[in-house]
Each structure stands twice: as C-alpha cells, then as structure tokens.
Scaffold this active site. Structure first.
Site, short mmCIF file in Angstrom:
data_model
loop_
_atom_site.label_atom_id
_atom_site.label_comp_id
_atom_site.label_asym_id
_atom_site.label_seq_id
_atom_site.Cartn_x
_atom_site.Cartn_y
_atom_site.Cartn_z
CB SER A 196 -0.92 0.02 1.22
OG SER A 196 -0.20 -0.03 2.42
CB CYS A 197 1.25 4.07 0.72
SG CYS A 197 -0.16 4.01 1.82
CG ASP A 198 3.36 3.79 -4.66
OD1 ASP A 198 4.42 3.16 -4.84
OD2 ASP A 198 2.23 3.27 -4.78
#
Length: 421
Positions: free
Chosen positions: A11-13
């Site tokens: 998850s997430c960048d």
C-alpha cells in the site's frame, strides 16, 4: 503478523522532486494513501496550540508526553485514528509514510502507529531534518506497534517516511526501533519495501551492532541497510514491474520538467499500480508545492476521496483565521467509538463525511451512465484546472489579502459537491 484474506501486504507510494528536476525552482511532493477499500479518509486542519508542563496527548492507542507547543497542521487521515497518512505543517514540512516489512517481526503490542508518527512529526518539527530527529526520538522512547487497520484481524507493519520541506528532503526507514535516514538528491520515492542502501546520512547508534548480533551482517562488508534488514532478496527489489521501480521510472521520465500537474498525473497512473484498485485501493491523495523562496507560500492539495482519477485535488494554504473543514470531517463518536473500547473493533460505525457521500454516488454514476459520468468528470477536471491557476497566481504575486484564500479548500469542496448535486 496477520493479514486479512485477499489483502496483500502492499500500500501507498510517496514521491518528491527537488530542483533541478522540477520547474521554477520548486520542490514537489506527493502521496497516494492505499488503504482498505471501505475505509474513509478525512481532511482536517488543526491550529497551533500551547500546553502546560506534564500534559499528555492521547494518540490512537497510547498516551505520550505532550510538548510545549504544536504547530498548525493539515492532515489526510483514516477517520478512525488519531494520526495521519500524510500531511503538512505551517512551516512547509510534508510527511508521508509507507508500510514496510523486514527480518524483525512487527510489534502487535499497542504503541505508536506509523500514522501517529506522521502527525507527531508535523506537529513538532520546523524542518525536514528536525522531523527525522523527532521521529527517531519517539521511536526510541515509545516504539511502534499495534493494529493498523480498523478490524479485529490484526494488520501490523514497520514504517518508512518521506519528509520534505522548502529546502530539502529525507527518507527515514525503520525496523522496530532501528532506523536509517538518507538525504535526498534529485528525485526519490518510497513504496512498500526498504530502499536505503549504502548512502546513510543518519542512523540509530546500535543499528549496525544489532544486525551483527543477529547474524545479518558480518561487520566487514560494506553496510547496506536494505540488504541487511529486509526479508526480501535485495537483488530482486528493483525488478521491472515492481511498484517502487515503476514509480522511480515515472519521476525520471519527467526529470527536469516536473510540475504539480506532473505529480498529480503520477498519482493517477493506473498502469503502474500507483493508483491502486482492489481490496486495498487509493483512498486519498496529496500533492504539494514547496517553493524554495522563503517569501512564497507552500500550497497543498488534497482529494479527501478515493479514485484520484475521479477526484479533485483541492488547494490549501496556511494563513491566519483558518476554520475547521466541516465537509471533509467524519462523524465523531467520542468515548463510544469502537476503537476506544476494549476489546477494540467489535463494530464499525459509518464514518463517511459529507464530501465522501456525494463523491461515492457520483463515482457510481460515472460507472453506469456514460453521458452523465463524462459530464461530471469534465466539470471536476475544469474545477481542478481553475484551482491550479489560482494558486499559480499566488506563487507569482503573493497573497496581498489573506481573506481571499482562507476558505480556499472549503470553497473548492463546496463547488465539488455542487457538481455532484
């Protein structure tokens, strides 16, 4: 660590670009928050505040010592917790965090969440480097741990952070209480893996000796934080198709010409997986303009809604006399909140805020009615374009009258809701 079935540990960048990779001597920051698809993300403003000696602050799970003064912050956060996925403060510090895993098992015991650390770092720091030191100190004193999801199923991880201000940027990566920090040059991104290798500008004083005691490092070869602390094969971590690698490619592709619009396009990129869909999906996005000229205002954009390709990046500028964001604030349940009760998470209340509800209906309409959906999409893109033009004028001409921008974010939310209506 335990994961809910069907939820992969990713998850997430988070991204940052510094001059000369950008246009007009600006630092550009951005993040997609990828969280469980049914989780609501709210956007909130908290003013600066002062406290008495001995006061405590209640974070998501634990109380810790409060500081004498906290800075004003704007946050995008999962609505069930105290901290934030991403945000900025009045001094131009921006922080985004990522879930990461390593050879050391994440802590199930309740401590500070990585998202608590994001908010604490913003409230207590005036520069990016100071934020690194603040987070390191909090890790040492209180540790990180606890369920990172509003669910009876435990989801735990370590954290990495990308921290930027108007002069520089830092990556801080942690495994338990051990950490390494790297000062950024050019462009940089973080994803769900360790990425600091041999360029280490700050570190936990026992980071190397601990690794040696565990048999992870022989004490002779050049110390590589990722190779030593990651459970993954570090030689495969930069393979084509890897989200971290693809994100870096998108930054490098635009190097020298990166603008706030470029960052928004990267955050909307589906082919790379950066704009994520599925059990984990992009539930909120942020992009920021950090001018290196100290006289100019920082400008921060937040969606407050999922699906960045069908959302509006709405601008916010820190000025005097800010008011709460009522339409992007989720309902409060106080001591009756299932997060506060023991055992936790037995029920899950409706946390949808006003903008989320309207956007949810509009997003569904875009799926089933091509004509109406196309018109909505056209209108919100035009709204966003006008907002970007407004803030470019602020960058060029300053803010002679702050009353004209004090409600900038809230007014844009109202216009967005009017389109959905």
């Amino acid at each position: 660590m335990a994961f809910r079935s069907g939820y992969p540990p990713k998850s997430c960048d988070t991204f940052v670009a510094l001059p000369p990779a950008t246009v007009d001597n600006l630092i550009i920051f951005g993040k997609n928050s990828d969280r469980p698809s049914d989780e609501v993300q709210e956007v909130l403003f908290f003013p600066a505040a002062t406290y008495q000696p001995g006061e405590k602050v209640e974070c998501t799970y634990i109380k810790i010592d409060q500081v004498e003064k906290t800075h004003a912050v704007v946050l995008s956060r999962p609505s069930w917790l105290w901290g934030a996925e991403m945000g900025a403060n009045e001094h131009g510090v921006c922080i985004g965090n990522e879930a990461i895993w390593g050879k050391e098992k994440p802590n199930d015991k309740e401590a500070l969440l990585g998202m608590d650390l994001v908010r604490l770092g913003l409230e207590r720091s005036t520069t990016a480097e100071e934020a690194v030191d603040v987070l390191a100190g909090l890790l040492e004193k209180y540790g990180q741990g606890g369920n990172c999801m509003e669910d009876e199923v435990t989801f735990t991880y370590h954290n990495s952070f990308l921290i930027a201000d108007k002069k520089e940027a830092w990556v801080l990566e942690t495994i338990g209480k051990y950490w390494a920090a790297e000062k950024v040059e050019g462009v940089r991104n973080i994803s769900n893996q360790l990425s600091i290798t041999t360029k280490i500008n700050k570190e936990h004083p026992e980071m190397r000796s601990y690794a040696k005691s565990q048999g992870w490092w022989d004490g002779k070869t050049e110390f590589n934080f990722t190779a030593v602390y990651s459970y993954q094969d570090s030689t495969k971590m930069n393979e084509t198709g890897n989200r971290y690698c693809t994100g870096l490619q998108l930054l490098n592709k635009n190097k020298g010409n990166i603008t706030i619009e470029t960052m928004m396009d990267i955050l909307r990129d589906k082919e790379s997986g950066i704009n994520m869909e599925g059990g984990f999906m992009t539930t909120g996005s942020m992009a920021s303009i950090l001018p290196t000229d100290s006289k100019l205002h920082c400008i921060h954009f937040f969606t407050g809604t999922p699906y960045p390709e069908r959302s509006v990046f709405k601008p916010f500028i820190f000025v005097q006399n800010m008011q709460p964001f009522l339409l992007t604030s989720s309902p409060s349940f106080g001591p009756d909140d299932p997060v506060k009760k023991q055992p936790r998470f037995r029920t899950k209340p409706d946390r949808k805020h006003a903008l989320y509800k309207k956007h949810e209906v509009a997003a569904a309409l875009m799926e089933i009615n091509q004509a109406k959906g196309s018109k909505i999409l056209q209108d919100i893109k035009e709204l966003e374009r006008k907002q970007i033009e407004t803030v470019k004028d602020v960058l060029e001409n300053g803010i002679p009258d702050t009353t004209k921008v004090v409600h900038l974010f809230s007014d844009c939310v109202n216009e967005e809701i009017a389109i959905y209506n």
